[in-house]
Design a protein around this motif. Sequence first.
Motif, PDB file in Angstrom:
ATOM      1  N   ASP A 126       0.942  -0.973   0.001  1.00  0.00           N
ATOM      2  CA  ASP A 126       0.452  -0.191  -0.058  1.00  0.00           C
ATOM      3  C   ASP A 126       1.016   1.459  -0.105  1.00  0.00           C
ATOM      4  O   ASP A 126       0.974   1.815   0.565  1.00  0.00           O
ATOM      5  N   VAL A 127       0.770   1.423  -1.313  1.00  0.00           N
ATOM      6  CA  VAL A 127       1.577   3.445  -1.307  1.00  0.00           C
ATOM      7  C   VAL A 127       1.749   4.708  -1.097  1.00  0.00           C
ATOM      8  O   VAL A 127       2.018   5.563  -0.334  1.00  0.00           O
ATOM      9  N   SER A 128       0.688   4.445  -0.387  1.00  0.00           N
ATOM     10  CA  SER A 128      -0.387   5.783  -0.008  1.00  0.00           C
ATOM     11  C   SER A 128       0.223   5.628   1.869  1.00  0.00           C
ATOM     12  O   SER A 128      -0.490   6.763   2.004  1.00  0.00           O
ATOM     13  N   GLN A 129       0.814   4.590   1.942  1.00  0.00           N
ATOM     14  CA  GLN A 129       1.110   5.162   3.666  1.00  0.00           C
ATOM     15  C   GLN A 129       2.549   5.099   3.686  1.00  0.00           C
ATOM     16  O   GLN A 129       3.552   5.247   4.047  1.00  0.00           O
ATOM     17  N   ASN A 130       3.553   6.301   3.042  1.00  0.00           N
ATOM     18  CA  ASN A 130       4.391   7.220   2.160  1.00  0.00           C
ATOM     19  C   ASN A 130       5.135   7.025   4.305  1.00  0.00           C
ATOM     20  O   ASN A 130       6.163   6.999   3.651  1.00  0.00           O
TER      21      ASN A 130
ATOM     22  N   ALA B 232       6.633   5.328  -4.772  1.00  0.00           N
ATOM     23  CA  ALA B 232       5.800   5.308  -3.247  1.00  0.00           C
ATOM     24  C   ALA B 232       5.144   6.510  -3.360  1.00  0.00           C
ATOM     25  O   ALA B 232       5.102   6.570  -1.969  1.00  0.00           O
ATOM     26  N   GLY B 233       5.734   7.598  -3.507  1.00  0.00           N
ATOM     27  CA  GLY B 233       5.567   9.420  -3.189  1.00  0.00           C
ATOM     28  C   GLY B 233       6.239   9.666  -2.044  1.00  0.00           C
ATOM     29  O   GLY B 233       5.451  10.483  -1.840  1.00  0.00           O
ATOM     30  N   LEU B 234       7.851   9.227  -2.333  1.00  0.00           N
ATOM     31  CA  LEU B 234       8.798   9.997  -1.617  1.00  0.00           C
ATOM     32  C   LEU B 234       9.529  10.880  -1.931  1.00  0.00           C
ATOM     33  O   LEU B 234       9.920  11.329  -1.945  1.00  0.00           O
TER      34      LEU B 234
ATOM     35  N   ARG C 234       2.695  11.064  -5.806  1.00  0.00           N
ATOM     36  CA  ARG C 234       3.054   9.912  -6.928  1.00  0.00           C
ATOM     37  C   ARG C 234       2.878   9.598  -8.548  1.00  0.00           C
ATOM     38  O   ARG C 234       1.342  10.566  -8.556  1.00  0.00           O
ATOM     39  N   ILE C 235       3.542   8.941  -9.281  1.00  0.00           N
ATOM     40  CA  ILE C 235       3.709   9.077 -10.483  1.00  0.00           C
ATOM     41  C   ILE C 235       3.299   7.594 -10.667  1.00  0.00           C
ATOM     42  O   ILE C 235       4.494   6.341  -9.919  1.00  0.00           O
ATOM     43  N   ARG C 236       2.742   7.380 -11.914  1.00  0.00           N
ATOM     44  CA  ARG C 236       2.988   6.114 -12.037  1.00  0.00           C
ATOM     45  C   ARG C 236       2.929   6.018 -13.399  1.00  0.00           C
ATOM     46  O   ARG C 236       3.219   4.546 -13.951  1.00  0.00           O
ATOM     47  N   PHE C 237       3.594   6.489 -14.710  1.00  0.00           N
ATOM     48  CA  PHE C 237       3.392   6.098 -15.849  1.00  0.00           C
ATOM     49  C   PHE C 237       4.815   7.483 -15.904  1.00  0.00           C
ATOM     50  O   PHE C 237       5.189   8.952 -15.885  1.00  0.00           O
ATOM     51  N   PHE C 238       5.770   6.576 -16.479  1.00  0.00           N
ATOM     52  CA  PHE C 238       7.090   6.898 -16.216  1.00  0.00           C
ATOM     53  C   PHE C 238       7.656   6.747 -17.863  1.00  0.00           C
ATOM     54  O   PHE C 238       7.112   6.091 -19.003  1.00  0.00           O
ATOM     55  N   GLY C 239       8.444   7.825 -18.493  1.00  0.00           N
ATOM     56  CA  GLY C 239       8.841   7.430 -19.985  1.00  0.00           C
ATOM     57  C   GLY C 239      10.640   7.776 -19.684  1.00  0.00           C
ATOM     58  O   GLY C 239      10.632   8.296 -19.809  1.00  0.00           O
ATOM     59  N   LEU C 240      11.467   7.509 -20.617  1.00  0.00           N
ATOM     60  CA  LEU C 240      12.522   7.158 -20.673  1.00  0.00           C
ATOM     61  C   LEU C 240      12.925   8.147 -21.802  1.00  0.00           C
ATOM     62  O   LEU C 240      12.306   7.691 -23.218  1.00  0.00           O
ATOM     63  N   THR C 241      13.309   9.092 -21.815  1.00  0.00           N
ATOM     64  CA  THR C 241      13.333  10.356 -22.883  1.00  0.00           C
ATOM     65  C   THR C 241      14.564  10.970 -23.031  1.00  0.00           C
ATOM     66  O   THR C 241      15.754  10.748 -22.942  1.00  0.00           O
ATOM     67  N   HIS C 242      14.934  11.093 -24.733  1.00  0.00           N
ATOM     68  CA  HIS C 242      16.313  11.397 -25.594  1.00  0.00           C
ATOM     69  C   HIS C 242      16.277  12.152 -24.704  1.00  0.00           C
ATOM     70  O   HIS C 242      16.148  13.826 -24.763  1.00  0.00           O
TER      71      HIS C 242
END
Length: 979
Positions: free
Chosen positions: A787-791, A842-844, A848-856
Amino acid sequence: MQSWHNTKHGTRLHFCDSTTLKKVREIWKTYNLSVLKGAVRESALGRFQAALERAKEVRKLFVGSGNENYSGARSAAPLGRSALKEVAAFHGQFWDHGSMDPQGERINKATLPNPTFVTDASTLHYGTDPLLCFHLATVYAPLPQNSPFGLKKEKRASPLLQLVETAKAEFRSWAQALRNYPSESFVARFFAGDAIAFSYALQQKKLHGRKTQRAPGIYRDPHHFEPLILDGEDYEYSGEAPLTFSVIDTSDLISRLGALNVLVAAAPLLDDEDGSASLFTEWLVKREESYPAYIKDLLSGHFPTICTLMGLFPVDSNPPQNVQAVMEQVHIKLTWKRMVPGQVSMPAVTIGRIRIEEKACARILHGVYVTMFPNEERRKWSGVLLQAVTKDPPIHYHRAGFVLFLRYIRTRVDVNWREMIEILLKLIETRSNLLTGMDFIEELFVYLRVFDVYSADVFLRPIDRPDSLFTTAGLRAWRNTPPVLCVTLRIPRSKLGILTKRKPLEIGTPILECRLQASSERKGPMWEKTFSALQVSFGSIVTSGERNSDSLKVHVIEDSLAWSGTASLIVSFWAPTSMLLLKPEKGVIILRLRNSPETMYRLEKSPGSSLNLYETTLGDEANVFITRKQPNQPDSVWLDQVPFGKSIESEPIDKASQNVVIANIDNHHPRIKNLVGRADILSNDIKMALANGEKVDTIQWSACILVVEIGSAGLHFPIEFPVPVLQAGSTTRIARKSSYIEIEALPARVTESNCLLDFIYPTFMGDKVPIVWNLPHLNLDSLPIIDVSQNLHLNRWLNEHVSGMFSHREREIRYRANQSGSMPDGRVSFKDSLQLMFMYFAGLRGTRIRFFGLTHPMTGEEQILFLVSSMRLDLANHTVVLDAAVLPLAREVRPQMHAFLDKYWSTSFCGISVDGPEMQIWRKTFPAMIERCRTWDHRPECEYVRDKCISMNIDPTESMLCSCGNDRLPKNFITDISE
């Protein structure tokens, strides 16, 4: 045994031999205390109490009077620190009351002892703890309210109760899974005895087949005279017990038995046909402060060099540089493999024999010899101080073990063996800085003969003396005496006072040795030689046959009470006949304690004091027995060496070339300096191209394969190496007339090289499916969701745990890069990105972010997207994982994703700028990351199957994955986004 296997439980629980079944039945008998009456019951309770007191005394010595043992914290990793208080409390309670009940209700009602503690002659290990085998991190990790891994409210009264209830729940789930598993598909086999002896017994079955029931001439363990014979029906001609294995887990045996002993015995049992077959070793006892210090002498020599010579590949993608210990315990785990993965269209390569110059090979093996016996070094005897004793390494090896190591190496190196051994023996005799080293030289020669590794001239034939030297009595009356004989010595119990009059804890585990020496009456030079590879037990001796002849046999009737009984001590060992014949009646034989600082300290002896336990002459027929065979053994030792895999030089790939690897040794240190891969050309087309002066190039095809390209017509062939090598800096020698090519390359330090990026988590094709080489497979759906809401809860442990992926060297690289504003190397950047993804999800690090992109890094354009569903506990590997979907943005799908990215860019999207080397790592590790946890099957038209390789495409506009996993997301994978 047949009757047991016909029972309900016997169909699944098999025993490798009848003795193991007998031992297990003896344990089962201790469970019947509830039905015993009167004096029999009182006697059993007395034995239980004695065993309990004995175990508690040992535990007090190792754990201390504070009753605190924190070993169970490993079971709660990666939240082990949170569990320290409870695991220590539980361990103390279990040893005080023999119960897992933390509330005391059952303890107060108990009328019978816990059968775990009911032993007769043996002593329960001081670290015994029922919680050690369970996964307890769910007690301390924040779990969702509806998690199936959570406990009911009434069972969450205290953390200690939660530990117990979690262990019970896991055990119930295991038991139910076993019940549901088809009985014909699961068999567990048991063996009680020495792990090394068992491995050699399996080796002989593998080598000679199941048809032979001949005993291999080895004992069940060093402390009994029972021959080890696998007489279970599974090992008969029609038996189905496996003799090779895909997984061999040795637990922490290397810290107790020695790494070389374990690897030499177990490695030949790895399955040659399984490219991912693995052997696991662990180290739990804290003796050093860093990982390199542990590795330095683990194999009694230069670690990479000995690994190469043994044909073993240690897999450890990120070794910790600083050893973290809890109460003097560490956890260092190594995975060993015998196959080097090929890459792309190149096949997996079995490591073949390595050509090495005889003097160089002897230098390396001499270094191993000296390092195997550190207790004999002169510097150890500067003073008998407690500080020196506590750092003195345990004694793991004797000369028989070194010879078995040599025999193993013989299957791995291409040398003139006899010439090399003679050079080695000369080095041992003249350059070994061992105070007592020459005392054991005869034992070394004996085992070289016994295991057929080398025979000195005196051992090449039976000793046949002229009639004038024969006598009618004594050993000299033995005609055609074999060059090696077994000496068995009976020591009356009364002579063992130095040991029996002391408590076992005062003397520890005494190291015994036998010494043969000249009589004091001898005229001329005195001599004395020592033998440490002893077989020891308590009992009585019965003989048959005629003394001083081949017919004499010794049978030892063992006393099960051992140290607690009154029987004599029986010791046997192999000795050279030539020494026994020097003065067969008056020669002296002595049983003594090993002369070491630890022994002197424990017995309160001053240096130079006698440690002899018993002394007699070889002519003492009441106590000395000399035979052709060992006691109780129907045959002499005949341990044959199992061939090690296939030789790559014997099977030319595509018939283009015949390859061999040559090791060049450093002139100043006994280690491999570089490797030369030589290819003798077989292809007429390539021979002609070389003769015509066509250009020759080499490319790094994979970590262990360099490919030679000739001309522009597509002619090429691989040269395989047994370890990762670097093409950069290599030297190519071309013999155009003689038609061979040599590449001299440096071994690569994989964890420190920005090349070989595809070797972090390599994947290669097996039989129609990819094989992940060094990542454990996961069933993500069965792992607990965090449970990642429990920072606040996560902040206590997650950042520290994830940061642990960086080694000390990598931390320094990060620091220097931050100071200078430059980019760290690809591996460090790769780990930086992983850490960032964990922290943001985890919001630390804010929202909290769940979309990630590897960018140039220049254009900011996304090349790969991640959609993270959850963070889960990987209980088996004591870590955490992100359950995520990956979407490589190939050229044709990028326009379709712009609207999606624009929608979530400002709220829940994080772009991670990655440079070229880091992007290569991501693209080359994705196949392994996906393959380890996929729940779908590869289709017949799979690109991997079609191309017979795993794509290593580093073009950012192209996909590096097969299409079989497209759109295969689990139901409700991500529920809080719109279509």
